[in-house]
Structure formats: C-alpha cells, structure tokens
Design an enzyme around this catalytic site. Structure first.
Site, PDB file in Angstrom:
ATOM      1  N   LEU A 162       0.849  -1.191   0.000  1.00 32.84           N
ATOM      2  CA  LEU A 162       0.000   0.000   0.000  1.00 32.84           C
ATOM      3  C   LEU A 162       0.879   1.233   0.000  1.00 32.84           C
ATOM      4  O   LEU A 162       1.806   1.343   0.810  1.00 32.84           O
ATOM      5  CB  LEU A 162      -0.865   0.051   1.273  1.00 32.84           C
ATOM      6  CG  LEU A 162      -1.795  -1.122   1.560  1.00 32.84           C
ATOM      7  CD1 LEU A 162      -2.546  -0.870   2.875  1.00 32.84           C
ATOM      8  CD2 LEU A 162      -2.786  -1.316   0.412  1.00 32.84           C
ATOM      9  N   LYS A 163       0.584   2.162  -0.868  1.00 29.70           N
ATOM     10  CA  LYS A 163       1.265   3.447  -0.823  1.00 29.70           C
ATOM     11  C   LYS A 163       0.709   4.224   0.366  1.00 29.70           C
ATOM     12  O   LYS A 163      -0.522   4.237   0.584  1.00 29.70           O
ATOM     13  CB  LYS A 163       0.992   4.238  -2.115  1.00 29.70           C
ATOM     14  CG  LYS A 163       1.657   3.624  -3.325  1.00 29.70           C
ATOM     15  CD  LYS A 163       3.156   3.854  -3.310  1.00 29.70           C
ATOM     16  CE  LYS A 163       3.821   3.276  -4.534  1.00 29.70           C
ATOM     17  NZ  LYS A 163       5.279   3.449  -4.505  1.00 29.70           N
ATOM     18  N   ASP A 188       4.630   1.522   1.526  1.00 20.52           N
ATOM     19  CA  ASP A 188       5.694   2.258   0.826  1.00 20.52           C
ATOM     20  C   ASP A 188       5.393   3.748   0.913  1.00 20.52           C
ATOM     21  O   ASP A 188       4.336   4.203   0.459  1.00 20.52           O
ATOM     22  CB  ASP A 188       5.740   1.813  -0.644  1.00 20.52           C
ATOM     23  CG  ASP A 188       6.812   2.535  -1.444  1.00 20.52           C
ATOM     24  OD1 ASP A 188       7.637   3.256  -0.849  1.00 20.52           O
ATOM     25  OD2 ASP A 188       6.831   2.363  -2.685  1.00 20.52           O
ATOM     26  N   ASN A 190       7.626   6.221  -0.216  1.00 16.69           N
ATOM     27  CA  ASN A 190       8.359   7.018  -1.222  1.00 16.69           C
ATOM     28  C   ASN A 190       8.998   8.266  -0.612  1.00 16.69           C
ATOM     29  O   ASN A 190       8.939   9.362  -1.208  1.00 16.69           O
ATOM     30  CB  ASN A 190       7.443   7.412  -2.388  1.00 16.69           C
ATOM     31  CG  ASN A 190       7.188   6.263  -3.344  1.00 16.69           C
ATOM     32  OD1 ASN A 190       6.058   5.799  -3.463  1.00 16.69           O
ATOM     33  ND2 ASN A 190       8.213   5.767  -4.007  1.00 16.69           N
ATOM     34  N   ASP A 238      14.600   1.777  -0.925  1.00 15.63           N
ATOM     35  CA  ASP A 238      14.411   1.752  -2.376  1.00 15.63           C
ATOM     36  C   ASP A 238      15.234   2.899  -2.968  1.00 15.63           C
ATOM     37  O   ASP A 238      16.385   2.700  -3.398  1.00 15.63           O
ATOM     38  CB  ASP A 238      12.906   1.895  -2.678  1.00 15.63           C
ATOM     39  CG  ASP A 238      12.578   2.123  -4.151  1.00 15.63           C
ATOM     40  OD1 ASP A 238      13.485   2.057  -4.990  1.00 15.63           O
ATOM     41  OD2 ASP A 238      11.396   2.378  -4.482  1.00 15.63           O
ATOM     42  N   LYS A 262      15.837  -2.363  -7.941  1.00 23.84           N
ATOM     43  CA  LYS A 262      15.311  -1.984  -9.260  1.00 23.84           C
ATOM     44  C   LYS A 262      16.532  -1.822 -10.151  1.00 23.84           C
ATOM     45  O   LYS A 262      17.337  -0.905  -9.929  1.00 23.84           O
ATOM     46  CB  LYS A 262      14.583  -0.649  -9.186  1.00 23.84           C
ATOM     47  CG  LYS A 262      13.193  -0.697  -8.571  1.00 23.84           C
ATOM     48  CD  LYS A 262      12.590   0.694  -8.549  1.00 23.84           C
ATOM     49  CE  LYS A 262      11.185   0.653  -7.949  1.00 23.84           C
ATOM     50  NZ  LYS A 262      10.866   1.885  -7.234  1.00 23.84           N
TER      51      LYS A 262
HETATM   52  O1  NPG Z   1       4.012  -2.646 -10.138  1.00 20.23           O
HETATM   53  O2  NPG Z   1       5.439  -1.665 -11.452  1.00 20.23           O
HETATM   54  C1  NPG Z   1       4.682  -1.681 -10.482  1.00 20.23           C
HETATM   55  C2  NPG Z   1       4.570  -0.425  -9.645  1.00 20.23           C
HETATM   56  C3  NPG Z   1       5.286  -0.567  -8.357  1.00 20.23           C
HETATM   57  O3  NPG Z   1       4.809   1.085  -6.712  1.00 20.23           O
HETATM   58  C4  NPG Z   1       5.474   0.754  -7.652  1.00 20.23           C
HETATM   59  N1  NPG Z   1       6.428   1.523  -8.149  1.00 20.23           N
HETATM   60  O4  NPG Z   1       7.761   3.765  -5.816  1.00 20.23           O
HETATM   61  O5  NPG Z   1       8.308   1.766  -6.318  1.00 20.23           O
HETATM   62  C5  NPG Z   1       7.657   2.784  -6.524  1.00 20.23           C
HETATM   63  C6  NPG Z   1       6.669   2.834  -7.677  1.00 20.23           C
HETATM   64  C7  NPG Z   1       7.124   3.642  -8.852  1.00 20.23           C
HETATM   65  C8  NPG Z   1       6.379   3.602  -9.988  1.00 20.23           C
HETATM   66  C9  NPG Z   1       8.263   4.383  -8.815  1.00 20.23           C
HETATM   67  C10 NPG Z   1       6.764   4.316 -11.094  1.00 20.23           C
HETATM   68  C11 NPG Z   1       8.653   5.082  -9.919  1.00 20.23           C
HETATM   69  C12 NPG Z   1       7.908   5.051 -11.048  1.00 20.23           C
END
Ligand code: NPG
Length: 368
Positions: A162-163, A188, A190, A238, A262
C-alpha cells in the site's frame, strides 16, 4: 559484437487505471525503448524513466537527450561490445542509471539471443516461477481502497503493498488488516515522511507489516538507521540504493533490513545482480521493485527476481494490472505466480503491429 545502430522509440501506453503515489499520478506510460542492431541480430531494452523527474532526477525527455547526445556516441564508438562492457563504456557520463540500464538491457538481449542463453540463466536464476505482488496506489477513500485490494486478492496476488503518505497511513492499513486478515502486507512511503514523524510511524508497528519502505528521503541514511532503533517493523530502502556500494553502506549503518532492487535505479541488471550478491552475503532479503514496465522490462525483472536471494514477493504483477494491450504477449498470473521467461535473451518478442500503433516517435542512430 559490433553495434551497427540503435533505434530510439517512444511509445504511448495508457494504464488501465491511474496509479497515484505521494510523488504524483501516472495515467499513461510514455516509455522509451531502445533497439540494438548488430550483424548477429537485434536486442530490445526499456528505459523506465517517468514523464516527470519526481521519483528520481531522471525523466523520459532527459533520458532521451542523454541517450541521443552522450551515451549512444560513446557506445557506437566501441570497436567491439559485450554486455559487461556497456557500463565501463558509459562510465564517463555521470548518473543517468535508467538510460544506461536500457542500453545494457538491449545489448544483453542481443548477446544472449545470439548465444542461445536466457537472461534468467545468465544471471543465475534459481527458480522458474516468481510470486506475484501488487502495488496499490493512494486511494480517495477507504471503501475504494478495500474494493481495489479485494479485487487483487481475488485475482490471486500473494502480497499487497500500500502506498502511504502523511494523513493516509494508519487508518487505511487498519482497514485492510481488519477486512483481509493476515494477508502479506507492506507499506511504501516514497520518502514522504520526516524524521520528526517517528511517533506516527511507530503506530504502524501494530499491524504486523512485512516492512515499511523508504519512509524518509533517499539521502537520510542516518535517520533511517535511527528510526530502525524505534520500530519493530523492518525498514526497506528503495530510492536510497543506487549501487552495490550504497547497498553495502546502508546495510552496515543499520538503515536497511531489506532492500528493494530496481535494475534501472542502479544502472542495469548486472549491477542489480551485484546488489543482490552484497545483500545475500549480509543475510539481507531482497525483492524486485517495479516501475510500471512494459512486457520488456517485466521479462527482465522476472529473470532478476528468480535469483536465490529474492525471498520476498516483488512489485511484479501480471500485464493486465497495467495495460489493456502490452507491446509483448502478456504475462499472466497462475495461482499467484508468474513464469520466468526461458527463451534466449529477455525471452519475449515485441508484437510489431502493436508497437507501431503506439509509437509516437522513432529515430535510428547509426555508427557513422
Ligand atoms: O508494479 O510496477 C509496479 C509499480 C510498483 O509502486 C510501484 N512503483 O515507488 O516503487 C515505486 C513505484 C514507482 C512507480 C516508482 C513508477 C517510480 C515510477
């Protein structure tokens, strides 16, 4: 292998639903693809930079520019090229890991196709399926969030992320726990919180979360280490992890108990494997992050996520969670798992007419 040219192609792919995080909302993926041309065959790569520089400093127009004017001239000047040689050939250019990752991915695809080896085998995969997880964006209400999470659990996803952001944290997490019981759950942020928010973050300890991901800004390593001393919930980093060296340092300071890998954020799949190795040696579990990739990036992420240290489900969902029509044949969920591609290279082919139909620009850059 001699590089004879590289095609830079922009594609416009609407998402099935807007994806909202504390960093903004994405409803269309303006993806930048590279096609590597060699006398021995071609390879495809994907640059995951987003439209705006809100997740990291990279963004798709900037990545396009640096590829066209700084990275491709250096790569095309190489008399002989291997995937291992891409990083060193581009090292004089500072930063731009997502743009560099796209080129290394394309060269890996071309090289492995020519030698008949899958990316999964090349990286050292230990399994042929990967547990699927799903990332759920910020919702406008708790009922809307519960509805979305319920649909994903019904589809078979085995872990939900969950964001969260200040003002949208304890209540949504409590609601999901109450409705869905002991589902594997993580949050998450961010980087949306400040070190002064520790008391609020401690309230999340009540919900047996797998982890809290990136609560503070990328460079706040000391604050993450301090937070870890006040929380039971493990902290996953991350945005802070930009290389194997930074992963080793974050682990040594106590800032990261778990690492989200990533490949685009660390400059490519070969550095991603080195991050995996550093974490494995330190006994730190890792999982594969996602950036709303097309089928190309998804194929590569599945290969990476098959490495032995990836012991937690990642942000790897089926293609239909993102796109109605993807540029490759879709990845589908089977009992909550996705298959790791086994064919040579990335193991997927782009569908020519789909890619043409969503292309907004294309440019071939040659070796002279
Ligand atoms: O399932 O690809 C997916 C999305 C996962 O939440 C997700 N990505 O902060 O990790 C993150 C976020 C993100 C998406 C970050 C797009 C940057 C660009």
């Amino acid at each position: 292998m001699k590089l004879t040219g590289v095609e830079l192609r922009r594609v416009h792919l609407p998402l099935v639903a807007p994806f909202r995080t504390g960093l903004g909302e994405t409803s269309v993926r303006d993806a930048l693809l590279v096609r590597i041309l060699t006398p021995d065959g071609e390879g495809w790569g994907e640059c995951t930079a987003m439209t705006e520089p809100t997740y990291t400093s990279e963004y798709v127009d900037g990545a396009h520019h640096v590829l066209r004017h700084h990275l491709l001239p250096r790569l095309l000047a190489q008399p002989e090229l291997t995937a291992e040689g891409v990083g060193p050939a581009l090292a004089a250019v500072m930063g731009h890991p997502m743009a560099k990752c796209a080129l290394e991915m394309g060269v890996l695809d071309a090289e492995l196709r020519a030698t008949g080896v899958s990316l999964a085998d090349h990286l050292g995969a230990a399994r042929d399926t990967v547990e699927a997880g799903v990332a759920v964006g910020l919702a406008s209400s708790i009922p809307e969030l519960l509805d979305t999470v319920g649909r994903y659990l019904d589809a078979g996803y085995r872990r939900v992320k969950l964001k969260i952001q200040p003002g949208w944290d304890v209540e949504p997490v409590r609601a999901v726990r109450e409705r869905f019981g002991d589902v594997a759950l993580h949050v998450d942020a961010n980087g949306g919180y400040r070190p002064g928010d520790t008391q609020q973050l401690r309230r999340l300890d009540a919900f047996a979360l797998l982890m809290i991901e990136q609560p503070f800004a990328a460079d706040e390593l000391a604050a993450h280490a301090e937070l870890a001393r006040h929380l039971h919930t493990p902290i996953c980093l991350d945005e802070s992890i930009t290389s194997a060296a930074s992963a080793a340092f974050a682990i040594s300071t106590g800032a990261a108990a778990i690492v989200n890998i990533k490949a685009p954020r660390v400059g490519g799949y070969l550095e991603a494997r080195r991050v995996h190795d550093v974490c494995a040696r330190a006994g730190v579990p890792v999982w594969c992050g996602g950036m709303l990739e097309t089928g190309l990036g998804r194929a590569a992420n599945l290969a990476l996520a098959a490495l032995p240290g990836f012991t937690l489900p990642g942000d790897l969902s089926a293609s239909d969670r993102y796109y109605r029509t993807d540029i490759t044949p879709p990845f589908v969920l089977r009992n909550g798992y996705l298959d790791v591609p086994t064919r040579p290279g990335l193991g997927v082919d782009v569908i020519g007419d789909v890619v043409e139909a969503c292309t907004t620009s294309v440019e071939l850059v040659g070796s002279d």
